[in-house]
Structure formats: structure tokens, C-alpha cells
Design a protein around this motif. Structure first.
Motif, PDB file in Angstrom:
ATOM      1  N   ALA A 101       0.821  -1.205   0.000  1.00 44.46           N
ATOM      2  CA  ALA A 101       0.000   0.000   0.000  1.00 44.46           C
ATOM      3  C   ALA A 101       0.858   1.258   0.000  1.00 44.46           C
ATOM      4  O   ALA A 101       0.544   2.248  -0.672  1.00 44.46           O
ATOM      5  N   ARG A 102       1.941   1.236   0.748  1.00 43.19           N
ATOM      6  CA  ARG A 102       2.811   2.407   0.851  1.00 43.19           C
ATOM      7  C   ARG A 102       3.405   2.796  -0.501  1.00 43.19           C
ATOM      8  O   ARG A 102       3.653   3.981  -0.769  1.00 43.19           O
ATOM      9  N   ALA A 103       3.583   1.824  -1.371  1.00 40.53           N
ATOM     10  CA  ALA A 103       4.247   2.083  -2.648  1.00 40.53           C
ATOM     11  C   ALA A 103       3.432   2.961  -3.580  1.00 40.53           C
ATOM     12  O   ALA A 103       4.006   3.695  -4.392  1.00 40.53           O
ATOM     13  N   ASP A 104       2.097   2.940  -3.490  1.00 38.38           N
ATOM     14  CA  ASP A 104       1.300   3.699  -4.461  1.00 38.38           C
ATOM     15  C   ASP A 104       0.098   4.416  -3.847  1.00 38.38           C
ATOM     16  O   ASP A 104      -0.914   4.640  -4.519  1.00 38.38           O
ATOM     17  N   HIS A 105       0.203   4.763  -2.550  1.00 39.95           N
ATOM     18  CA  HIS A 105      -0.858   5.539  -1.903  1.00 39.95           C
ATOM     19  C   HIS A 105      -0.246   6.718  -1.154  1.00 39.95           C
ATOM     20  O   HIS A 105       0.889   6.645  -0.675  1.00 39.95           O
ATOM     21  N   ASP A 106      -1.019   7.794  -1.044  1.00 44.71           N
ATOM     22  CA  ASP A 106      -0.553   8.960  -0.305  1.00 44.71           C
ATOM     23  C   ASP A 106      -0.637   8.743   1.199  1.00 44.71           C
ATOM     24  O   ASP A 106       0.214   9.218   1.951  1.00 44.71           O
ATOM     25  N   VAL A 107      -1.680   8.058   1.640  1.00 41.15           N
ATOM     26  CA  VAL A 107      -1.918   7.787   3.056  1.00 41.15           C
ATOM     27  C   VAL A 107      -2.277   6.319   3.195  1.00 41.15           C
ATOM     28  O   VAL A 107      -3.011   5.769   2.359  1.00 41.15           O
ATOM     29  N   VAL A 108      -1.763   5.678   4.258  1.00 44.81           N
ATOM     30  CA  VAL A 108      -2.065   4.270   4.518  1.00 44.81           C
ATOM     31  C   VAL A 108      -2.669   4.153   5.919  1.00 44.81           C
ATOM     32  O   VAL A 108      -2.039   4.535   6.919  1.00 44.81           O
ATOM     33  N   LEU A 109      -3.900   3.642   5.995  1.00 37.95           N
ATOM     34  CA  LEU A 109      -4.609   3.470   7.257  1.00 37.95           C
ATOM     35  C   LEU A 109      -4.849   1.986   7.505  1.00 37.95           C
ATOM     36  O   LEU A 109      -5.296   1.270   6.606  1.00 37.95           O
ATOM     37  N   VAL A 110      -4.576   1.528   8.729  1.00 36.72           N
ATOM     38  CA  VAL A 110      -4.863   0.150   9.121  1.00 36.72           C
ATOM     39  C   VAL A 110      -5.973   0.180  10.168  1.00 36.72           C
ATOM     40  O   VAL A 110      -5.840   0.836  11.209  1.00 36.72           O
ATOM     41  N   LEU A 111      -7.078  -0.491   9.891  1.00 36.83           N
ATOM     42  CA  LEU A 111      -8.208  -0.600  10.813  1.00 36.83           C
ATOM     43  C   LEU A 111      -8.221  -2.025  11.342  1.00 36.83           C
ATOM     44  O   LEU A 111      -8.438  -2.968  10.581  1.00 36.83           O
ATOM     45  N   VAL A 112      -7.994  -2.184  12.640  1.00 37.81           N
ATOM     46  CA  VAL A 112      -7.886  -3.536  13.187  1.00 37.81           C
ATOM     47  C   VAL A 112      -8.818  -3.695  14.383  1.00 37.81           C
ATOM     48  O   VAL A 112      -8.839  -2.884  15.302  1.00 37.81           O
ATOM     49  N   HIS A 113      -9.624  -4.752  14.325  1.00 36.77           N
ATOM     50  CA  HIS A 113     -10.572  -5.089  15.391  1.00 36.77           C
ATOM     51  C   HIS A 113      -9.872  -6.106  16.280  1.00 36.77           C
ATOM     52  O   HIS A 113      -9.631  -7.247  15.864  1.00 36.77           O
ATOM     53  N   TRP A 114      -9.543  -5.722  17.520  1.00 32.89           N
ATOM     54  CA  TRP A 114      -8.643  -6.553  18.323  1.00 32.89           C
ATOM     55  C   TRP A 114      -8.769  -6.227  19.803  1.00 32.89           C
ATOM     56  O   TRP A 114      -9.531  -5.347  20.186  1.00 32.89           O
TER      57      TRP A 114
END
Length: 255
Positions: A101-114
Motif C-alpha cells: 500500500a505504501r508504494a502507491d498511496h498517499d496515506v495508509v490506514l490500518v483498521l484492526v478489530h482486536w
């Protein structure tokens, strides 16, 4: 429809209630979400459930990765797979997805249910995993499931919110009524960076029907004190400041 009307654009379906209404619910829910005008991420799929999903906002490409470490039933052969991963394998499973995701996105968000329900702080394993995902390129890791507010950490120019509590739920106990909205501002600059982070306290109001409201007065003070206290403690060591309006802020990472 109420969420869409309130300005919500994207929701995650990666959570432990995925199988509450069995196979029919798994199949029907994404369609109902889309019909309401919302974009669903973390949807159960036949193949490759752990993947980056692109959300566009103007010229910005936002990579969203949604996953859950808890589920309410084992995967059934022949049915779509929830983006589920055991907590002990979270880093190994998500780190390559974050890097892509980092290679071709301006912002990277991880949503984790934990995490553990009603626990005030995350486990050491969660802290290690969240920081590893930031090291891999995530700009923010946003957690859910514990039902209560947990620390919100500044780490290497990113934000880790281990749990924001429940924006809307039928809670009655004091600590579970307290939640908030995390607002992240990004600037493009030479490279995109987190320019600002603000936390707006909210509270569940029980009448005339369960609903979220801005937390002011004593409720606002309780929310702010919880976030400030938990976030300042080791190993998080993150300072949040009341900006005078009842909103908490912490410095961004842009030069």
C-alpha cells in the motif's frame, strides 16, 4: 442510512459480529451498506481477504487495510472468508500488505478489530504489532473492539489509537459511555505527512434514544482525563493538550 446522512463515508465490516446472521447475513450486508450510500471495507471474500483497498478523496489515494483478530465462528468451507488473522500472526500477515500500500498511496490506514474487551490498555503484543505496522509504512493504526477508550500514541510520525471506544452503543456503565472522534489532517508537501491530530470527546446519551453527543462539562473532563492519562503513561509517552475548546491536540509530524 443514518450514518451516511451524518457524513460517514467508509465503514469496516471486519469484526467479530461478521457471522451473527450466518451465511445470509454475510452475503447480504455489503449490498445493504452500499445501498445506504456507504463504502464497505474489510468485506468477506472468496479469495485474498487481507488486501489494501483504495479510497479516493480529491487527488488523494488512501490505502485502507481492514482486519480482525477476533471472530464469532470458524470459517466455513465454501463461504467467503473474513479478513481474519490471529493476533500473534498480525505483523507477519499485514506487514507485506502495508508495504504494498505504501508504494502507491498517499496515506495508509490500518483498521484492526482486536484486544481485550473493557481493558484500559492494550497488550504488549498489540503495542509491538501496531508499531511494526507503522515501521512498515502505516500512517495510522486505528483499533476497535474493547468498547472503552485506550491510549492514543504518537509513534514515528504516525498515530496509533489502540481503541477509540464505541461511538454508538447501548452502554450504561460510566467508562463505556465515553468515546471520541479522532481527526487526522495530512499535508502533501514534498511527501505526504501527518500535519495534525485532534481528539473530540463524545459520550453516549441514553434518552430519548441511544445516541452520541459531544462530551462537555463533567463528561468532557472525564474523557479528556482518560485519554491524557493513559496516553502519557509508559510505554506510550504521548502528550495530548487541551486546546481550550475541550478538544485534545498533539503535534503533527510535518517539518
Amino acid at each position: 442510512a443514518t450514518l451516511a446522512a451524518a457524513g460517514v463515508d467508509v465503514v469496516s465490516l471486519a469484526n467479530n459480529h461478521h457471522y451473527d446472521l450466518r451465511a445470509a447475513g454475510v452475503a447480504e450486508t455489503p449490498g445493504h451498506v452500499a445501498a445506504a450510500g456507504l463504502r464497505a471495507v474489510g468485506v468477506a471474500r472468496r479469495r485474498a481477504p487481507l488486501e489494501v483497498e483504495t479510497v479516493t478523496h480529491g487527488a488523494w489515494r488512501i490505502g485502507v487495510i481492514a482486519a480482525t483478530t477476533v471472530r464469532n465462528g470458524a470459517h466455513r468451507p465454501g463461504q467467503p472468508q473474513l479478513p481474519y488473522v490471529e493476533e500473534r500472526r498480525l505483523t507477519r500477515a499485514l506487514r507485506p500488505v502495508v508495504r504494498r500500500a505504501r508504494a502507491d498511496h498517499d496515506v495508509v490506514l490500518v483498521l484492526v478489530h482486536w484486544g481485550r474487551e473493557h481493558a484500559a490498555t492494550p497488550t504488549a503484543a498489540q503495542v509491538k504489532a501496531a508499531r511494526a505496522l507503522v515501521d512498515a509504512g502505516a500512517d495510522a493504526v486505528i483499533g476497535s473492539h474493547p468498547h472503552v477508550l485506550q491510549p492514543i500514541e504518537r509513534y514515528r510520525g504516525a498515530i496509533i489509537a489502540y481503541s477509540l471506544g464505541d461511538f454508538l452503543f447501548d452502554h450504561t456503565s460510566a467508562d463505556r459511555r465515553l468515546a471520541g472522534v479522532l481527526t487526522l489532517g495530512f499535508a502533501r508537501g514534498p511527501t505526504p505527512c501527518l500535519a495534525s491530530a485532534r481528539f473530540t470527546p463524545t459520550v453516549h446519551v441514553p434518552t430519548p434514544a441511544q445516541r452520541p453527543a459531544l462530551a462537555v462539562g463533567d463528561d468532557g473532563a472525564l474523557v479528556r482525563a482518560r485519554v491524557v492519562g493513559l496516553s502519557a503513561a509508559p510505554p506510550f509517552a504521548t502528550a495530548w493538550t487541551d486546546d481550550g475548546t475541550g478538544i485534545l491536540t498533539t503535534p503533527g509530524a510535518c517539518p
